[in-house]
Design an enzyme around this catalytic site. Structure first.
Site, short mmCIF file in Angstrom:
data_model
loop_
_atom_site.label_atom_id
_atom_site.label_comp_id
_atom_site.label_asym_id
_atom_site.label_seq_id
_atom_site.Cartn_x
_atom_site.Cartn_y
_atom_site.Cartn_z
N SER A 140 0.72 -0.97 0.11
CA SER A 140 -0.31 0.03 0.15
C SER A 140 0.56 1.08 0.29
O SER A 140 0.12 2.38 0.06
CB SER A 140 -0.60 -0.03 1.04
OG SER A 140 -2.14 -0.85 0.73
N LYS A 197 0.12 3.38 -2.79
CA LYS A 197 -0.53 4.11 -2.95
C LYS A 197 -0.26 5.62 -2.81
O LYS A 197 -1.36 6.73 -4.38
CB LYS A 197 -1.77 4.10 -1.86
CG LYS A 197 -3.02 3.05 -1.60
CD LYS A 197 -3.46 2.60 -0.46
CE LYS A 197 -4.41 1.42 -0.90
NZ LYS A 197 -4.01 0.51 -0.71
N SER A 199 -6.50 3.01 3.58
CA SER A 199 -6.07 2.13 2.93
C SER A 199 -7.33 0.99 1.75
O SER A 199 -6.90 -0.14 1.44
CB SER A 199 -4.83 1.64 2.94
OG SER A 199 -3.45 1.09 2.71
#
Length: 279
Positions: free
Chosen positions: A79, A82, A127
Protein backbone atom coordinates in the site's frame (compact mmCIF):
# COMPACT_ATOMS: atom_id res chain seq x y z
CA UNK A 1 25.98 5.97 -47.70
CA UNK A 2 26.43 9.12 -45.64
CA UNK A 3 22.70 9.12 -44.79
CA UNK A 4 22.88 5.50 -43.61
CA UNK A 5 25.91 6.30 -41.43
CA UNK A 6 24.11 9.25 -39.80
CA UNK A 7 21.06 7.09 -39.09
CA UNK A 8 23.34 4.47 -37.53
CA UNK A 9 24.92 7.09 -35.24
CA UNK A 10 21.49 8.38 -34.14
CA UNK A 11 20.32 4.84 -33.37
CA UNK A 12 23.51 4.18 -31.41
CA UNK A 13 23.08 7.34 -29.32
CA UNK A 14 19.43 6.54 -28.57
CA UNK A 15 20.38 2.99 -27.60
CA UNK A 16 23.08 4.18 -25.20
CA UNK A 17 20.75 6.76 -23.68
CA UNK A 18 18.08 4.16 -23.08
CA UNK A 19 20.54 1.78 -21.45
CA UNK A 20 21.87 4.55 -19.23
CA UNK A 21 18.36 5.43 -18.09
CA UNK A 22 17.54 1.81 -17.28
CA UNK A 23 20.82 1.44 -15.40
CA UNK A 24 19.92 4.46 -13.29
CA UNK A 25 16.60 2.87 -12.35
CA UNK A 26 18.45 -0.17 -11.06
CA UNK A 27 20.62 1.87 -8.71
CA UNK A 28 19.78 3.18 -5.27
CA UNK A 29 20.70 6.83 -4.54
CA UNK A 30 23.07 6.09 -1.69
CA UNK A 31 24.83 8.86 0.16
CA UNK A 32 28.52 8.43 0.88
CA UNK A 33 27.67 9.02 4.52
CA UNK A 34 26.01 6.05 6.21
CA UNK A 35 25.85 5.74 9.98
CA UNK A 36 25.10 2.41 11.63
CA UNK A 37 22.81 2.90 14.64
CA UNK A 38 22.97 -0.14 16.91
CA UNK A 39 19.95 1.07 18.89
CA UNK A 40 17.77 0.52 15.81
CA UNK A 41 18.72 -3.18 15.86
CA UNK A 42 17.94 -3.36 19.58
CA UNK A 43 14.46 -1.95 18.91
CA UNK A 44 13.89 -4.50 16.14
CA UNK A 45 15.13 -7.46 18.19
CA UNK A 46 12.98 -6.43 21.14
CA UNK A 47 9.91 -6.38 18.88
CA UNK A 48 10.55 -9.97 17.71
CA UNK A 49 10.87 -8.97 14.07
CA UNK A 50 13.69 -8.69 11.53
CA UNK A 51 14.41 -5.97 9.02
CA UNK A 52 15.78 -2.49 8.62
CA UNK A 53 14.94 1.06 9.55
CA UNK A 54 16.44 3.61 7.18
CA UNK A 55 16.34 7.33 8.04
CA UNK A 56 17.69 10.10 5.80
CA UNK A 57 18.73 13.54 7.07
CA UNK A 58 18.09 15.92 4.17
CA UNK A 59 20.20 18.80 5.50
CA UNK A 60 23.28 16.67 6.24
CA UNK A 61 22.76 14.20 3.36
CA UNK A 62 23.24 11.31 5.79
CA UNK A 63 21.57 7.90 6.12
CA UNK A 64 21.06 6.09 9.43
CA UNK A 65 20.20 2.39 9.69
CA UNK A 66 20.76 -0.84 11.53
CA UNK A 67 21.13 -2.85 8.31
CA UNK A 68 22.13 -1.14 5.07
CA UNK A 69 22.21 -4.44 3.18
CA UNK A 70 18.56 -5.12 4.00
CA UNK A 71 17.78 -1.60 2.81
CA UNK A 72 18.90 -2.55 -0.71
CA UNK A 73 16.54 -5.56 -0.92
CA UNK A 74 13.59 -5.14 -3.24
CA UNK A 75 10.12 -5.93 -1.92
CA UNK A 76 6.56 -5.47 -3.12
CA UNK A 77 5.55 -1.87 -2.39
CA UNK A 78 2.11 -2.98 -1.11
CA UNK A 79 0.00 0.00 0.00
CA UNK A 80 2.95 2.41 -0.04
CA UNK A 81 2.24 2.36 -3.79
CA UNK A 82 -0.95 4.30 -3.07
CA UNK A 83 1.24 7.41 -2.99
CA UNK A 84 2.35 6.84 -6.57
CA UNK A 85 -1.02 5.52 -7.70
CA UNK A 86 -2.64 8.68 -6.32
CA UNK A 87 -0.17 10.91 -8.14
CA UNK A 88 -0.80 9.14 -11.46
CA UNK A 89 -4.57 9.23 -10.90
CA UNK A 90 -4.46 13.00 -10.36
CA UNK A 91 -2.09 13.61 -13.28
CA UNK A 92 -4.25 11.61 -15.72
CA UNK A 93 -7.53 13.07 -14.48
CA UNK A 94 -8.85 9.67 -13.39
CA UNK A 95 -9.36 11.35 -10.00
CA UNK A 96 -10.13 15.07 -9.89
CA UNK A 97 -9.06 15.96 -6.35
CA UNK A 98 -8.88 14.65 -2.78
CA UNK A 99 -12.67 15.05 -2.42
CA UNK A 100 -13.58 12.84 -5.38
CA UNK A 101 -16.27 10.42 -4.20
CA UNK A 102 -16.00 6.64 -4.51
CA UNK A 103 -19.37 4.91 -4.35
CA UNK A 104 -19.52 1.55 -2.59
CA UNK A 105 -21.42 -1.00 -4.69
CA UNK A 106 -22.71 -2.85 -1.66
CA UNK A 107 -20.49 -5.90 -2.09
CA UNK A 108 -18.63 -7.37 0.87
CA UNK A 109 -15.02 -6.17 1.11
CA UNK A 110 -11.91 -7.32 2.92
CA UNK A 111 -12.33 -4.74 5.69
CA UNK A 112 -15.53 -3.39 7.22
CA UNK A 113 -14.25 0.18 7.07
CA UNK A 114 -14.13 -0.09 3.25
CA UNK A 115 -17.82 -0.95 3.03
CA UNK A 116 -19.13 2.59 2.57
CA UNK A 117 -18.87 5.56 0.26
CA UNK A 118 -15.68 7.52 0.81
CA UNK A 119 -13.79 10.42 -0.71
CA UNK A 120 -10.32 10.00 -2.21
CA UNK A 121 -8.49 11.29 0.87
CA UNK A 122 -10.34 8.75 3.05
CA UNK A 123 -9.60 5.95 0.57
CA UNK A 124 -5.91 6.80 0.94
CA UNK A 125 -5.92 6.92 4.74
CA UNK A 126 -8.03 3.79 5.14
CA UNK A 127 -5.92 2.08 2.47
CA UNK A 128 -9.02 1.04 0.52
CA UNK A 129 -7.69 -1.65 -1.82
CA UNK A 130 -10.90 -1.94 -3.91
CA UNK A 131 -10.91 1.83 -4.45
CA UNK A 132 -7.33 1.83 -5.70
CA UNK A 133 -7.92 -1.23 -7.85
CA UNK A 134 -10.69 0.71 -9.55
CA UNK A 135 -8.30 3.63 -10.04
CA UNK A 136 -5.58 1.40 -11.50
CA UNK A 137 -7.98 -0.19 -13.98
CA UNK A 138 -9.11 3.26 -15.16
CA UNK A 139 -5.51 4.39 -15.58
CA UNK A 140 -4.70 1.23 -17.57
CA UNK A 141 -1.43 -0.63 -18.05
CA UNK A 142 -0.08 1.60 -20.84
CA UNK A 143 -0.48 4.89 -18.99
CA UNK A 144 0.62 3.31 -15.71
CA UNK A 145 3.90 2.14 -17.26
CA UNK A 146 4.44 5.49 -18.96
CA UNK A 147 4.13 7.36 -15.67
CA UNK A 148 6.16 4.82 -13.70
CA UNK A 149 9.00 5.33 -16.15
CA UNK A 150 8.55 9.10 -15.99
CA UNK A 151 8.54 9.08 -12.18
CA UNK A 152 11.41 6.56 -11.94
CA UNK A 153 9.62 4.53 -9.27
CA UNK A 154 11.26 1.24 -8.28
CA UNK A 155 10.95 -1.71 -10.64
CA UNK A 156 7.28 -2.39 -11.23
CA UNK A 157 6.02 -5.29 -13.34
CA UNK A 158 2.76 -4.07 -14.91
CA UNK A 159 0.61 -5.42 -17.73
CA UNK A 160 -3.07 -5.84 -18.57
CA UNK A 161 -3.33 -9.08 -16.58
CA UNK A 162 -2.14 -7.67 -13.24
CA UNK A 163 -3.05 -3.97 -13.48
CA UNK A 164 -5.06 -4.08 -10.25
CA UNK A 165 -2.71 -6.34 -8.26
CA UNK A 166 0.90 -5.69 -9.30
CA UNK A 167 1.77 -3.75 -6.14
CA UNK A 168 0.38 -6.49 -3.89
CA UNK A 169 1.67 -9.65 -5.57
CA UNK A 170 4.00 -10.69 -8.36
CA UNK A 171 7.46 -9.48 -9.39
CA UNK A 172 7.23 -5.75 -8.62
CA UNK A 173 9.81 -4.48 -6.16
CA UNK A 174 11.22 -1.38 -4.55
CA UNK A 175 13.86 -1.01 -1.85
CA UNK A 176 14.18 1.37 1.07
CA UNK A 177 16.66 3.68 -0.64
CA UNK A 178 14.32 3.99 -3.63
CA UNK A 179 11.36 4.72 -1.37
CA UNK A 180 13.24 7.58 0.26
CA UNK A 181 14.55 8.88 -3.06
CA UNK A 182 11.01 9.03 -4.44
CA UNK A 183 9.65 10.79 -1.35
CA UNK A 184 12.55 13.24 -1.37
CA UNK A 185 11.82 14.16 -4.98
CA UNK A 186 8.14 14.63 -4.12
CA UNK A 187 8.97 16.80 -1.11
CA UNK A 188 11.53 18.96 -2.95
CA UNK A 189 9.27 19.45 -6.01
CA UNK A 190 11.66 17.44 -8.20
CA UNK A 191 9.04 15.04 -9.60
CA UNK A 192 7.80 15.82 -13.14
CA UNK A 193 4.23 16.49 -11.98
CA UNK A 194 1.99 19.53 -11.71
CA UNK A 195 2.16 21.77 -8.65
CA UNK A 196 -1.54 21.08 -8.12
CA UNK A 197 -0.98 17.31 -7.91
CA UNK A 198 1.99 17.82 -5.59
CA UNK A 199 -0.03 20.04 -3.25
CA UNK A 200 -2.97 17.61 -3.09
CA UNK A 201 -0.66 14.65 -2.52
CA UNK A 202 1.28 16.31 0.29
CA UNK A 203 -2.00 17.28 1.93
CA UNK A 204 -3.34 13.73 1.69
CA UNK A 205 -0.21 12.20 3.19
CA UNK A 206 -0.30 14.14 6.47
CA UNK A 207 -0.72 11.81 9.46
CA UNK A 208 -0.06 14.20 12.33
CA UNK A 209 0.53 17.93 12.70
CA UNK A 210 2.48 18.77 15.85
CA UNK A 211 3.60 22.21 17.00
CA UNK A 212 7.22 21.34 16.15
CA UNK A 213 6.83 18.95 13.21
CA UNK A 214 4.49 17.52 10.57
CA UNK A 215 4.47 13.74 10.03
CA UNK A 216 3.48 12.40 6.61
CA UNK A 217 3.56 8.85 5.27
CA UNK A 218 1.96 5.56 4.31
CA UNK A 219 2.08 1.99 5.56
CA UNK A 220 2.07 -1.17 3.46
CA UNK A 221 1.69 -4.91 4.02
CA UNK A 222 2.16 -7.73 1.52
CA UNK A 223 2.19 -11.51 1.79
CA UNK A 224 4.34 -13.39 -0.73
CA UNK A 225 4.71 -17.17 -0.52
CA UNK A 226 3.34 -17.06 3.00
CA UNK A 227 5.91 -14.45 4.12
CA UNK A 228 4.63 -11.19 5.60
CA UNK A 229 6.45 -7.99 4.73
CA UNK A 230 5.57 -4.61 6.22
CA UNK A 231 6.39 -1.02 5.29
CA UNK A 232 6.14 2.42 6.83
CA UNK A 233 7.51 5.21 4.63
CA UNK A 234 7.29 8.97 4.84
CA UNK A 235 8.93 12.11 6.18
CA UNK A 236 8.99 14.39 9.20
CA UNK A 237 9.15 18.08 8.31
CA UNK A 238 10.72 20.30 10.97
CA UNK A 239 11.27 24.06 10.82
CA UNK A 240 14.92 23.78 9.82
CA UNK A 241 15.21 20.27 8.36
CA UNK A 242 13.34 17.23 7.03
CA UNK A 243 13.94 13.57 7.82
CA UNK A 244 12.77 10.83 5.46
CA UNK A 245 12.20 7.27 6.61
CA UNK A 246 11.55 3.83 5.16
CA UNK A 247 11.03 0.96 7.58
CA UNK A 248 10.75 -2.57 6.22
CA UNK A 249 10.22 -5.52 8.56
CA UNK A 250 9.16 -9.16 8.64
CA UNK A 251 7.87 -11.08 11.70
CA UNK A 252 9.91 -13.78 13.40
CA UNK A 253 8.36 -17.09 14.36
CA UNK A 254 5.72 -16.94 17.11
CA UNK A 255 5.21 -13.22 16.50
CA UNK A 256 1.72 -12.02 17.43
CA UNK A 257 0.42 -10.93 14.01
CA UNK A 258 -2.27 -8.82 15.65
CA UNK A 259 0.58 -6.43 16.47
CA UNK A 260 1.96 -6.25 12.93
CA UNK A 261 -0.11 -3.25 11.75
CA UNK A 262 1.11 -1.20 14.73
CA UNK A 263 4.72 -2.38 15.11
CA UNK A 264 5.87 -0.79 11.82
CA UNK A 265 4.95 2.67 13.09
CA UNK A 266 6.10 2.07 16.67
CA UNK A 267 9.58 1.01 15.58
CA UNK A 268 9.87 3.98 13.23
CA UNK A 269 8.85 6.41 15.96
CA UNK A 270 11.44 4.89 18.31
CA UNK A 271 14.12 5.36 15.65
CA UNK A 272 13.12 8.98 15.04
CA UNK A 273 12.95 9.71 18.76
CA UNK A 274 16.41 8.17 19.23
CA UNK A 275 17.77 10.57 16.59
CA UNK A 276 16.05 13.48 18.34
CA UNK A 277 13.66 14.11 15.46
CA UNK A 278 10.40 13.49 17.32
CA UNK A 279 10.67 14.44 21.00
Amino acid sequence: MKKIYILFLVALVLSCTKKKKYAYKEQHPQSEREVVVSAFQTFIDSANVKGSMLVYNLKDDTYYSNDFNWATKGNLPASTYKITNSIIALETGVVQNDSTLFIWNGEKRGMKVWERDMIFKEAFHYSCVPCYQEIARKIGATRMNTYLDKLNYGKMDVDTTNIDLFWLEGKSQINQYQQIDFLKRLYTSALPISKRTETIMKRMMVIEEHETYTLSGKTGWSIRNGNNNGWFVGFVALKENTYFFATNIEPNQKFNMDMFPMIRKELTFKALEHLGVMN
